[in-house]
Design an enzyme around this catalytic site. Structure first.
Site, PDB file in Angstrom:
ATOM      1  N   ASN A 156     -10.402  -0.732  -0.301  1.00  0.00           N
ATOM      2  CA  ASN A 156      -8.949  -0.563  -0.165  1.00  0.00           C
ATOM      3  C   ASN A 156      -8.292  -1.014  -1.471  1.00  0.00           C
ATOM      4  O   ASN A 156      -8.299  -2.204  -1.788  1.00  0.00           O
ATOM      5  CB  ASN A 156      -8.467  -1.409   1.022  1.00  0.00           C
ATOM      6  CG  ASN A 156      -6.973  -1.313   1.250  1.00  0.00           C
ATOM      7  OD1 ASN A 156      -6.226  -0.829   0.399  1.00  0.00           O
ATOM      8  ND2 ASN A 156      -6.524  -1.792   2.400  1.00  0.00           N
TER       9      ASN A 156
ATOM     10  N   CYS B  66       0.821  -1.226   0.000  1.00  0.00           N
ATOM     11  CA  CYS B  66       0.000   0.000   0.000  1.00  0.00           C
ATOM     12  C   CYS B  66       0.849   1.267   0.000  1.00  0.00           C
ATOM     13  O   CYS B  66       0.359   2.350  -0.314  1.00  0.00           O
ATOM     14  CB  CYS B  66      -0.945  -0.004   1.184  1.00  0.00           C
ATOM     15  SG  CYS B  66      -1.923  -1.508   1.249  1.00  0.00           S
TER      16      CYS B  66
ATOM     17  N   HIS C 258      -3.621   6.877   2.288  1.00  0.00           N
ATOM     18  CA  HIS C 258      -4.023   5.526   1.885  1.00  0.00           C
ATOM     19  C   HIS C 258      -5.365   5.183   2.526  1.00  0.00           C
ATOM     20  O   HIS C 258      -5.584   5.432   3.714  1.00  0.00           O
ATOM     21  CB  HIS C 258      -2.956   4.513   2.305  1.00  0.00           C
ATOM     22  CG  HIS C 258      -3.404   3.096   2.123  1.00  0.00           C
ATOM     23  ND1 HIS C 258      -3.994   2.668   0.962  1.00  0.00           N
ATOM     24  CD2 HIS C 258      -3.387   2.024   2.971  1.00  0.00           C
ATOM     25  CE1 HIS C 258      -4.309   1.387   1.087  1.00  0.00           C
ATOM     26  NE2 HIS C 258      -3.949   0.983   2.299  1.00  0.00           N
TER      27      HIS C 258
HETATM   28  O1  UT7 Z   1      -4.056  -1.553   3.489  1.00  0.00           O
HETATM   29  C1  UT7 Z   1      -3.016  -2.094   4.232  1.00  0.00           C
HETATM   30  C2  UT7 Z   1      -3.116  -1.824   5.673  1.00  0.00           C
HETATM   31  N1  UT7 Z   1      -4.317  -2.378   6.194  1.00  0.00           N
HETATM   32  C3  UT7 Z   1      -4.887  -1.853   7.249  1.00  0.00           C
HETATM   33  O2  UT7 Z   1      -4.400  -0.872   7.743  1.00  0.00           O
HETATM   34  C4  UT7 Z   1      -6.105  -2.533   7.795  1.00  0.00           C
HETATM   35  C5  UT7 Z   1      -6.080  -2.508   9.305  1.00  0.00           C
HETATM   36  N2  UT7 Z   1      -7.120  -3.261   9.939  1.00  0.00           N
HETATM   37  C6  UT7 Z   1      -8.457  -2.992   9.826  1.00  0.00           C
HETATM   38  O3  UT7 Z   1      -8.865  -2.157   9.061  1.00  0.00           O
HETATM   39  C7  UT7 Z   1      -9.403  -3.715  10.745  1.00  0.00           C
HETATM   40  O4  UT7 Z   1      -8.659  -4.425  11.721  1.00  0.00           O
HETATM   41  C8  UT7 Z   1     -10.354  -4.715  10.029  1.00  0.00           C
HETATM   42  C9  UT7 Z   1     -11.391  -3.936   9.227  1.00  0.00           C
HETATM   43  C10 UT7 Z   1      -9.573  -5.635   9.125  1.00  0.00           C
HETATM   44  C11 UT7 Z   1     -11.107  -5.543  11.058  1.00  0.00           C
HETATM   45  O5  UT7 Z   1     -11.808  -4.692  11.960  1.00  0.00           O
HETATM   46  P1  UT7 Z   1     -11.647  -4.886  13.527  1.00  0.00           P
HETATM   47  O6  UT7 Z   1     -12.548  -3.932  14.165  1.00  0.00           O
HETATM   48  O7  UT7 Z   1     -10.183  -4.783  13.861  1.00  0.00           O
HETATM   49  O8  UT7 Z   1     -12.196  -6.339  13.724  1.00  0.00           O
HETATM   50  P2  UT7 Z   1     -11.492  -7.601  14.393  1.00  0.00           P
HETATM   51  O9  UT7 Z   1     -10.557  -8.221  13.440  1.00  0.00           O
HETATM   52  O10 UT7 Z   1     -10.979  -7.214  15.745  1.00  0.00           O
HETATM   53  O11 UT7 Z   1     -12.752  -8.531  14.593  1.00  0.00           O
HETATM   54  C12 UT7 Z   1     -13.827  -8.154  15.445  1.00  0.00           C
HETATM   55  C13 UT7 Z   1     -14.957  -9.146  15.234  1.00  0.00           C
HETATM   56  C14 UT7 Z   1     -14.505 -10.584  15.254  1.00  0.00           C
HETATM   57  O12 UT7 Z   1     -15.508 -11.366  15.865  1.00  0.00           O
HETATM   58  P3  UT7 Z   1     -15.368 -11.809  17.403  1.00  0.00           P
HETATM   59  O13 UT7 Z   1     -14.111 -12.616  17.470  1.00  0.00           O
HETATM   60  O14 UT7 Z   1     -15.295 -10.549  18.175  1.00  0.00           O
HETATM   61  O15 UT7 Z   1     -16.616 -12.591  17.613  1.00  0.00           O
HETATM   62  C15 UT7 Z   1     -14.422 -10.954  13.792  1.00  0.00           C
HETATM   63  O16 UT7 Z   1     -14.588 -12.328  13.573  1.00  0.00           O
HETATM   64  O17 UT7 Z   1     -15.551  -8.936  13.949  1.00  0.00           O
HETATM   65  C16 UT7 Z   1     -15.573 -10.163  13.241  1.00  0.00           C
HETATM   66  N3  UT7 Z   1     -15.456  -9.901  11.818  1.00  0.00           N
HETATM   67  C17 UT7 Z   1     -16.508  -9.682  11.013  1.00  0.00           C
HETATM   68  N4  UT7 Z   1     -17.818  -9.644  11.240  1.00  0.00           N
HETATM   69  C18 UT7 Z   1     -18.628  -9.396  10.208  1.00  0.00           C
HETATM   70  C19 UT7 Z   1     -14.321  -9.809  11.078  1.00  0.00           C
HETATM   71  N5  UT7 Z   1     -14.621  -9.561   9.801  1.00  0.00           N
HETATM   72  C20 UT7 Z   1     -15.971  -9.472   9.731  1.00  0.00           C
HETATM   73  C21 UT7 Z   1     -16.868  -9.221   8.684  1.00  0.00           C
HETATM   74  N6  UT7 Z   1     -18.180  -9.188   8.972  1.00  0.00           N
HETATM   75  N7  UT7 Z   1     -16.454  -8.994   7.430  1.00  0.00           N
END
Ligand code: UT7
Length: 330
Positions: A287, A117, A257
């Site tokens: 993204n 990225c 980004h």
């Molecule tokens: O471009 C390169 C650099 N990339 C980035 O900078 C991305 C950085 N990370 C992020 O943007 C975020 O971490 C994500 C969008 C990828 C994820 O969001 P989050 O708030 O950090 O979610 P998480 O991974 O902590 O997951 C929270 C919950 C989990 O469920 P439990 O374990 O709490 O029951 C996940 O399984 O959300 C769940 N989850 C989803 N639920 C519905 C993860 N993906 C999804 C989804 N739909 N698509």
């Protein structure tokens, strides 16, 4: 070396893929929902390129637009730099295909940058150094990604995030004080595992087994990457401003980004640049990795948001972990 030379961006362009994949479409594919995606990422829909289009095709469309705005022809280019981690083929470089497709017959060096990225910022930095040292006069810097072809549409952690697209810029040597004021680029190689496509290289050469194990898809430790992104992007923004003797009040437009709306609002709060100054495209493109800054910049420029002498702050972070900034006087 003439210390008065700066690299001025004189043209921008983009490729907006025609296919639209909405959050509601994804609800039918994986266990997710529109509300979660909107609230956690800011994405409403992302773009998908048709199957007969290649990464180099998207880059070529974007570069054509940028050349047209710049009033330059393909043979004016002294160099073509392509930031991409989703090339046409592992060998040769996507930039070589772009050179042919754009119709540049002048044998200008054309190569890819693998900084995920941050690829566009790394490309700008390289272009800027070639221009400032007089080794090149006019350079194309492209960010282009076909991420939907490297995504596991059964993995909700990643498949809701990414989209296809390209953005391009044409830079030329200038002596009016406008252009790139600074670039800062960084990599923390201890964090390579946070964001990767593990298969297809020398570690796991393509085989039936690597395909079965889904090693050719992108994986990400989202939560950890998020934390690193907010910290490193905020620090990069502050360094870019202080290095040039500016404060956050001086910034006209932020072309950051587009990985997550919550990352952008966190950086906005930390660095004290209001969100109104951020060029936002994540809601409509998802993204697009290295393409997200030049796409956002092109939308801002063509939308009349960028005025003469405006200070534009660019910041990006991605796999590597690589990140950086560019501060530009328009
Ligand atoms: O471009 C390169 C650099 N990339 C980035 O900078 C991305 C950085 N990370 C992020 O943007 C975020 O971490 C994500 C969008 C990828 C994820 O969001 P989050 O708030 O950090 O979610 P998480 O991974 O902590 O997951 C929270 C919950 C989990 O469920 P439990 O374990 O709490 O029951 C996940 O399984 O959300 C769940 N989850 C989803 N639920 C519905 C993860 N993906 C999804 C989804 N739909 N698509």
């Amino acid at each position: 070396m003439n210390s008065n030379i700066t690299s001025r961006i004189i043209g921008t362009g983009k490729y907006k893929a025609p296919g639209v994949l909405t959050n509601h479409d994804l609800e039918k594919m994986v266990d997710t929902n529109d509300q979660w995606i909107r609230e956690r990422t800011g994405i409403i829909e992302r773009r998908i390129a048709p199957s007969d289009i290649l990464t180099s095709d998207m880059a070529t469309v974007a570069l054509k637009e940028a050349l047209e705005m710049a009033g330059k022809s393909p043979n004016d280019l002294d160099m073509i730099i392509c930031g991409t981690v989703t090339p046409d083929v592992p060998l040769p470089a996507t930039a070589a295909f772009v050179q042919k497709k754009i119709g540049a017959s002048n044998m200008c060096p054309s190569f890819d940058i693998s900084a995920a990225c941050a690829g566009f910022i790394f490309g700008l930095s390289i272009a800027d150094n070639f221009i400032k040292t007089g080794k090149a006069k006019t350079v194309a810097v492209i960010g282009v990604e076909m991420l939907t072809r490297f995504m596991n549409f059964e993995d909700r952690n990643t498949c809701v995030l990414f989209g296809d697209g390209a953005g391009a810029t044409v830079l030329t040597a200038d002596t009016t004080g406008k252009g790139i004021l600074s670039t800062h680029t960084y990599t923390d190689g201890s964090l390579t595992g946070l964001l990767e496509i593990p298969g297809g290289g020398s570690k796991y050469p393509p085989s039936a087994q690597t395909i079965a194990n889904k090693l050719h898809y992108i994986t990400m430790e989202g939560r950890e990457t998020f934390k690193v992104a907010v910290k490193n992007l905020s620090e990069a923004a502050e360094t870019a401003l202080s290095f040039n003797g500016y404060t956050s009040d001086d910034v006209g437009v932020v072309a950051a980004h587009q990985a997550n709306m919550r990352i952008l609002t966190s950086v906005s709060n930390r660095v004290k640049i209001p969100m109104e100054k951020f060029a936002i495209t994540i809601d409509r493109y998802g993204n697009t990795s290295s393409a997200s800054i030049p796409i956002s910049l092109d939308e801002a420029v063509r939308g009349g948001r960028v005025n003469d002498d405006d200070l534009i702050l660019m910041i990006a972070l991605g796999g590597g972990i690589s990140w950086g900034s560019a501060l530009v006087k328009w």
